[in-house]
Design an enzyme around this catalytic site. Structure first.
Site, PDB file in Angstrom:
ATOM      1  N   LYS A  82     138.550  79.954  70.712  1.00  0.00           N
ATOM      2  CA  LYS A  82     137.939  79.367  71.907  1.00  0.00           C
ATOM      3  C   LYS A  82     137.103  78.189  71.435  1.00  0.00           C
ATOM      4  O   LYS A  82     135.969  78.355  70.995  1.00  0.00           O
ATOM      5  CB  LYS A  82     137.061  80.422  72.597  1.00  0.00           C
ATOM      6  CG  LYS A  82     136.892  80.240  74.077  1.00  0.00           C
ATOM      7  CD  LYS A  82     136.362  78.887  74.503  1.00  0.00           C
ATOM      8  CE  LYS A  82     134.858  78.796  74.480  1.00  0.00           C
ATOM      9  NZ  LYS A  82     134.386  77.428  74.840  1.00  0.00           N
ATOM     10  N   GLU A  90     127.241  82.132  62.600  1.00  0.00           N
ATOM     11  CA  GLU A  90     126.788  80.904  61.936  1.00  0.00           C
ATOM     12  C   GLU A  90     126.003  80.129  62.981  1.00  0.00           C
ATOM     13  O   GLU A  90     126.585  79.502  63.869  1.00  0.00           O
ATOM     14  CB  GLU A  90     127.993  80.073  61.469  1.00  0.00           C
ATOM     15  CG  GLU A  90     128.916  80.780  60.494  1.00  0.00           C
ATOM     16  CD  GLU A  90     128.373  80.826  59.082  1.00  0.00           C
ATOM     17  OE1 GLU A  90     127.239  80.364  58.851  1.00  0.00           O
ATOM     18  OE2 GLU A  90     129.074  81.349  58.204  1.00  0.00           O
ATOM     19  N   CYS A 150     124.322  71.564  61.977  1.00  0.00           N
ATOM     20  CA  CYS A 150     123.459  72.740  61.825  1.00  0.00           C
ATOM     21  C   CYS A 150     122.676  72.666  60.523  1.00  0.00           C
ATOM     22  O   CYS A 150     121.530  73.082  60.447  1.00  0.00           O
ATOM     23  CB  CYS A 150     124.290  73.999  61.855  1.00  0.00           C
ATOM     24  SG  CYS A 150     125.667  73.942  60.698  1.00  0.00           S
ATOM     25  N   GLU A 169     115.657  73.123  66.662  1.00  0.00           N
ATOM     26  CA  GLU A 169     116.713  72.145  66.383  1.00  0.00           C
ATOM     27  C   GLU A 169     116.689  71.052  67.443  1.00  0.00           C
ATOM     28  O   GLU A 169     116.807  71.343  68.630  1.00  0.00           O
ATOM     29  CB  GLU A 169     118.080  72.830  66.490  1.00  0.00           C
ATOM     30  CG  GLU A 169     118.556  73.496  65.252  1.00  0.00           C
ATOM     31  CD  GLU A 169     120.002  73.949  65.428  1.00  0.00           C
ATOM     32  OE1 GLU A 169     120.299  74.599  66.434  1.00  0.00           O
ATOM     33  OE2 GLU A 169     120.809  73.634  64.555  1.00  0.00           O
TER      34      GLU A 169
HETATM   35  P1  NAD Z   1     126.760  76.733  71.955  1.00  0.00           P
HETATM   36  O1  NAD Z   1     126.183  77.993  71.442  1.00  0.00           O
HETATM   37  O2  NAD Z   1     126.300  76.215  73.258  1.00  0.00           O
HETATM   38  O3  NAD Z   1     128.347  76.852  72.077  1.00  0.00           O
HETATM   39  C1  NAD Z   1     129.133  77.272  70.980  1.00  0.00           C
HETATM   40  C2  NAD Z   1     130.404  77.867  71.511  1.00  0.00           C
HETATM   41  O4  NAD Z   1     130.075  79.053  72.213  1.00  0.00           O
HETATM   42  C3  NAD Z   1     131.162  76.979  72.491  1.00  0.00           C
HETATM   43  O5  NAD Z   1     132.546  77.115  72.290  1.00  0.00           O
HETATM   44  C4  NAD Z   1     130.761  77.564  73.840  1.00  0.00           C
HETATM   45  O6  NAD Z   1     131.705  77.328  74.850  1.00  0.00           O
HETATM   46  C5  NAD Z   1     130.690  79.038  73.500  1.00  0.00           C
HETATM   47  N1  NAD Z   1     129.878  79.856  74.404  1.00  0.00           N
HETATM   48  C6  NAD Z   1     128.843  79.466  75.192  1.00  0.00           C
HETATM   49  N2  NAD Z   1     128.384  80.515  75.897  1.00  0.00           N
HETATM   50  C7  NAD Z   1     129.139  81.587  75.553  1.00  0.00           C
HETATM   51  C8  NAD Z   1     129.131  82.957  75.935  1.00  0.00           C
HETATM   52  N3  NAD Z   1     128.268  83.439  76.827  1.00  0.00           N
HETATM   53  N4  NAD Z   1     130.029  83.772  75.351  1.00  0.00           N
HETATM   54  C9  NAD Z   1     130.907  83.325  74.443  1.00  0.00           C
HETATM   55  N5  NAD Z   1     130.962  82.033  74.056  1.00  0.00           N
HETATM   56  C10 NAD Z   1     130.083  81.183  74.605  1.00  0.00           C
HETATM   57  O7  NAD Z   1     126.560  75.679  70.769  1.00  0.00           O
HETATM   58  P2  NAD Z   1     126.983  74.163  70.771  1.00  0.00           P
HETATM   59  O8  NAD Z   1     126.024  73.433  71.638  1.00  0.00           O
HETATM   60  O9  NAD Z   1     128.432  74.013  71.026  1.00  0.00           O
HETATM   61  O10 NAD Z   1     126.761  73.774  69.220  1.00  0.00           O
HETATM   62  C11 NAD Z   1     125.527  73.486  68.726  1.00  0.00           C
HETATM   63  C12 NAD Z   1     124.893  74.675  68.051  1.00  0.00           C
HETATM   64  O11 NAD Z   1     125.794  75.207  67.080  1.00  0.00           O
HETATM   65  C13 NAD Z   1     123.657  74.308  67.282  1.00  0.00           C
HETATM   66  O12 NAD Z   1     122.664  75.286  67.471  1.00  0.00           O
HETATM   67  C14 NAD Z   1     124.129  74.288  65.835  1.00  0.00           C
HETATM   68  O13 NAD Z   1     123.147  74.451  64.875  1.00  0.00           O
HETATM   69  C15 NAD Z   1     125.118  75.368  65.833  1.00  0.00           C
HETATM   70  N6  NAD Z   1     126.062  75.208  64.729  1.00  0.00           N
HETATM   71  C16 NAD Z   1     125.965  76.035  63.642  1.00  0.00           C
HETATM   72  C17 NAD Z   1     126.810  75.872  62.565  1.00  0.00           C
HETATM   73  C18 NAD Z   1     126.728  76.790  61.367  1.00  0.00           C
HETATM   74  O14 NAD Z   1     127.703  76.857  60.624  1.00  0.00           O
HETATM   75  N7  NAD Z   1     125.638  77.473  61.124  1.00  0.00           N
HETATM   76  C19 NAD Z   1     127.760  74.863  62.571  1.00  0.00           C
HETATM   77  C20 NAD Z   1     127.833  74.030  63.686  1.00  0.00           C
HETATM   78  C21 NAD Z   1     126.976  74.230  64.764  1.00  0.00           C
END
Ligand code: NAD
Length: 477
Positions: free
Chosen positions: A171, A246, A280, A379
């Protein structure tokens, strides 16, 4: 029009609904994707399970590796095409988009060679017994992927899961999924059986939620925000589904007075500017030993003033942020900081060619940021670097560890003993000494402590997370 990829077929969502795809460079809609729901996830999980039972599950580790190697080569052939797709989808400058496509090549290559090296143990036990362990795949794994590095995160997560013998339902983020649909098509072209890799697009709270709730999902790999990570853990707990998380970071770059600032400078800049700070593992806090502080701020400030943001195709230092709300979030943090009296040392520029309707943020260096201020704790996920000073090693450790996060840290010092002490004392999944790897290192185990999550992806270590260990005790007399 990009469709869901289920059982190697491009399919519409069951509901027939779509979502717009917006170009962050100009804010205009240029494409649509499927708005899927639980019925689409059900179809994808069914296809994955059938694949596991009938084909993928019968393959040897070496056969899986060969297919992954073919996919790596195919992605390499299509690297420019994939980079161009992700560039438009995410607003990445050309060099960054290419780097990400090549990282995907490397992830598949790495995991192609890794799956058949996952050996178990034999364990000395009672007389007349032989005991051995082996690693078994979880089965159907769910992969929830964010928008900041779709190809890279797909590579590390899906690459590791496939190598270990799992099949995948992916997804991607509703804000960036086009490159991943194309990668799934390429996988079909090189011979991945139908159902091994499925990609289902749509909103997180709809289709993402349906994925993590689905009883046919045996493991969840989630990369994203701590907020959604918490939700996913709660849902997964209900049915005892293992999760790898992550999450975010607030990476400190710790500069001691004996550091080689000229060597550190490109890492400090790149650590926060890469992908416009939407990383991240960004080095978003600059901790400098007092006495060296003004000198470092002057050097970093000068570099910041020269940073330019603009349309991705111009391949400048920064492209646009992913979406309007992300830009508003970054501006909100900066306004809050300014009204708290936090001073700006330097700011980069946004070039005239950048359309007003795009989501561009200028790189900003702040100074004397109090540790307790929100901008030092949360962040920002934009090109904002918060500088602060420390007196000694103890205070540096306290400040480095003084947020809820613990993902990546950088330590800059020539003192060998201090390098080791700091590496031990800083709480983070990765500590870089006299270098900084924002997002880098296919071979290096990666993951967090505290609110940055748990479990490890990347490197060989990821294979342990994508498998479950079975102990077999044979009494033969
Ligand atoms: P997000 O948590 O909003 O979304 C991540 C994913 O989760 C998306 O595909 C989204 O559609 C999905 N999602 C949202 N709500 C959900 C739910 N209720 N159930 C299941 N899936 C759901 O994050 P984002 O805005 O896309 O990305 C930014 C964040 O990701 C930042 O906090 C960043 O630090 C983190 N990040 C971490 C890493 C790592 O490896 N540690 C890498 C990249 C990004």
């Amino acid at each position: 029009m990009p469709r869901n990829h289920i059982a190697n077929t491009a399919v519409r969502s069951v509901s027939g609904q779509t979502l717009p795809v917006i170009d962050p460079a100009d804010g205009q809609t240029y494409e649509t994707i499927e708005r899927s729901n639980a019925a689409d996830i059900d179809n994808a999980v069914r296809a994955a399970r059938e694949c596991l039972d009938q084909t993928w599950g019968q393959f040897t580790a070496a056969e899986r590796g060969r297919l992954l190697m073919k996919l790596s080569a195919k992605v390499a052939e299509h690297a420019d095409e994939l980079a161009a797709i992700e560039q438009r989808d995410c607003g990445k400058p050309t060099r960054q988009a290419k780097t990400d496509a090549l990282a995907l090549v490397r992830y598949f290559e790495f995991y192609a060679g890794a799956g058949d090296k996952l050996h178990g143990d034999t364990i000395p036990y009672l007389n007349g017994y032989s005991v051995l362990t082996w690693y078994e795949p979880h089965g159907v794994t769910g992969h929830v992927i964010p928008w900041n590095y779709p190809m890279q995160i797909f590579g590390r997560s899906v690459g590791g899961a496939l190598a270990a013998g799992n099949v995948c339902v992916v997804k991607p983020s509703e804000d960036a999924c086009l490159s991943l649909i194309r990668v799934a098509e390429l996988a079909a072209e090189v011979g991945f059986p139908p159902g091994a890799i499925n990609v289902v697009t749509g909103y997180g709270h709809e289709v993402g939620d349906a994925l993590v709730r689905h009883p046919g999902i045996d493991h969840i790999s989630f990369t994203g925000s701590p907020r959604v990570g918490t939700l996913i853990q709660q849902v997964a707990a209900e049915r005892h589904c293992p999760v790898t998380l992550e999450l975010g970071g607030k990476g400190p770059q710790i500069i001691f007075a004996d550091a080689d600032i000229e060597a550190a400078l490109p890492f400090i800049i790149n650590g926060i500017v890469q992908n416009a700070g939407q990383t991240c593992s960004a080095g978003s806090r600059l901790l400098v030993q007092r006495g060296f502080y003004e000198q470092v701020l002057e050097r970093v400030g000068k570099a910041f003033s020269a940073l330019r943001a603009g349309p991705p195709k111009l391949d400048l230092d920064l492209g646009p942020l992913i979406r309007k709300t992300q830009l508003e979030r970054v501006h909100g943090f900066l306004e809050e900081a300014r009204s708290a009296g936090i001073a700006t040392v330097a700011q980069g520029s946004i070039v005239a060619e950048a359309p007003d309707t795009g989501f561009y943020a200028a790189a900003t260096l702040l100074r004397d940021v109090p540790m307790e201020h929100r901008i030092a704790q949360e962040e920002v996920f934009g090109p904002v670097l918060s500088a602060m000073s420390f007196d000694d090693e103890d205070q540096a450790v306290e400040m480095a560890n003084g947020t809820n996060f613990g993902l990546v840290a950088g330590v800059w010092t020539q003192d060998g003993a201090r390098q080791f002490r700091m590496a031990r004392r800083v709480r983070a999944g990765q500590v870089f000494i006299n270098n900084y790897g924002a997002g880098g290192g296919v071979e290096l185990p990666f993951g967090g402590t505290k609110a940055s999550g748990y479990g490890r992806e990347k490197g060989f270590e990821a294979l342990y997370g994508f498998t479950t260990l079975k102990t077999v005790a044979i009494r033969h007399g």
